[in-house]
Design an enzyme around this catalytic site. Structure first.
Site, PDB file in Angstrom:
ATOM      1  N   GLY A   1      -6.543  21.321  59.243  1.00  0.00           N
ATOM      2  CA  GLY A   1      -6.411  19.893  59.561  1.00  0.00           C
ATOM      3  C   GLY A   1      -7.565  19.391  60.415  1.00  0.00           C
ATOM      4  O   GLY A   1      -8.410  20.154  60.881  1.00  0.00           O
TER       5      GLY A   1
ATOM      6  N   TYR B   1      -0.633  31.624  44.352  1.00  0.00           N
ATOM      7  CA  TYR B   1      -0.368  30.303  44.940  1.00  0.00           C
ATOM      8  C   TYR B   1       0.842  29.664  44.254  1.00  0.00           C
ATOM      9  O   TYR B   1       1.806  29.257  44.912  1.00  0.00           O
ATOM     10  CB  TYR B   1      -1.614  29.413  44.803  1.00  0.00           C
ATOM     11  CG  TYR B   1      -1.333  27.970  45.106  1.00  0.00           C
ATOM     12  CD1 TYR B   1      -0.855  27.578  46.349  1.00  0.00           C
ATOM     13  CD2 TYR B   1      -1.526  26.976  44.123  1.00  0.00           C
ATOM     14  CE1 TYR B   1      -0.575  26.245  46.626  1.00  0.00           C
ATOM     15  CE2 TYR B   1      -1.256  25.648  44.399  1.00  0.00           C
ATOM     16  CZ  TYR B   1      -0.775  25.290  45.642  1.00  0.00           C
ATOM     17  OH  TYR B   1      -0.497  23.977  45.909  1.00  0.00           O
TER      18      TYR B   1
END
Ligand code: UDP
Length: 327
Positions: free
Chosen positions: A36, A140
């Site tokens: 982030g 994933y």
């Protein structure tokens, strides 16, 4: 509504946080800042530093008392997941299980979860409906289907109201919020970086796919349209149970078409070199978005690829360099 946005300092989570605030909700962003950015967290959001793998810390934040959680925090690179599967399962599955535990303990009964088209693997039919078999071709996708299943069972057991949104390929930017990864692996920002002079050429991964021009086809969705779908999904979580929606435009574009669109939008030549396929990449992923349109009334407002590439390009030129310097 008081919403907890986990992973709200990342690309998609930050745009959704902005939309939530604009709609009048109170937002707390929780993020471990591994991917982030400070600049991405909207000014009006509160912030908590927390890693989803830390069960105790996560439970403490959830226990503050939220009406709903939107869960974005995950590792999301197909190639990396192939080489580091355990790390993917620990963060994506382990983190989500910690969250489900914390939500039950904290009495929070509404959840919107970021799932993915990668759960479908190599689909039998295009466009892909939610009823398609889930046979992920990479860790994933496997980690995300594991979480979708856990949410389904938890909703049945506890009365949780949950929506999983299976994203196809998210693109574009929204005001100050845009896509910045290090390293960048996604197609559109990678192509635009070459247009900006960062890199000599874009690599086209695979030119021998069974598609009209031999390159892989994806369904691109504007991040603002994706965010609007999250607000609709949040309303839908008022009902107990688990609902799953695909989130794409229903139209596919090949890698070559994306590169050509970027050349058009930027006016730059953008050299491209043909490279081998990337492990784990399916040839074609295009969503059927019939269900979310019919059940939640979602209508994309920016379905044109040119608009997505153009918004991403504007963002990169106006905010991109400054954002990278701040990191
Ligand atoms: N791709 C490519 N060159 C790049 C990055 C991506 O050819 O530099 C291809 C990739 O192999 C896939 C498509 O573009 O077929 C979209 O990839 P991206 O990483 O953007 O999203 P994914 O579909 O993997 O979630």
């Amino acid at each position: 509504m008081r919403a907890l946005v986990i992973g709200g300092a990342g690309y998609i989570g930050s745009v959704v946080s902005k939309h939530l605030l604009e709609a009048g909700h109170r937002v707390t962003v929780a993020d471990d800042m591994s991917k982030g950015h400070d600049w991405a967290v909207p000014d009006d959001a509160e912030f908590r530093a927390v890693d989803v793998r830390d069960q105790e810390a996560l439970a403490e934040v959830v226990a503050e008392g939220f009406d709903a959680v939107l869960h974005f925090a995950a590792l999301s690179l197909v190639g990396e997941s192939v080489t580091e599967p355990v790390r993917y399962f620990k963060t994506n599955v382990g983190g989500s299980l910690n969250l489900l535990d914390a939500m039950r303990a904290g009495g929070c009964r509404r959840l919107v979860f970021s799932s993915t088209a990668a759960v479908y693997g190599e689909p039998e039919a295009i466009p892909i409906p939610e009823s398609a078999p889930t046979r992920p071709t990479n860790p994933y996708g496997a980690s995300k289907i594991a979480v979708d299943m856990a949410i389904g069972y938890e909703a049945a057991a506890s009365g949780l109201g949950a929506v999983s949104l299976r994203y196809f390929n998210v693109a574009g930017a929204s005001g100050r919020q845009g896509e910045l990864h290090d390293p960048e692996t996604h197609l559109i920002p990678s192509v635009l970086k070459v247009a900006l002079g960062e890199g000599d050429a874009v690599r086209i991964f695979g030119t021998d796919y069974p598609t009209p021009d031999g390159t892989a086809i994806r369904d691109y969705i504007h991040v603002d349209d994706l965010a609007r779908a999250h607000l609709l999904a949040l309303e839908a979580t008022v009902e107990p149970g688990h609902r799953i929606f695909n989130l794409g435009n229903g139209t596919g574009f090949s890698v070559r078409e994306v590169v050509d669109t970027a050349r058009l939008v930027t006016g730059c030549q953008i050299p491209a070199v043909e490279s081998p396929r990337r492990p784990g990449d399916p040839p074609v992923l295009v969503a059927s978005s019939d269900r979310i349109r019919a059940e939640l009334g979602w209508v994309p407002q920016k379905p044109a690829l040119e608009d997505m590439v153009s918004d991403a390009w504007q963002w990169m030129r106006v905010h991109g360099r400054a954002a990278a310097l701040q990191d």
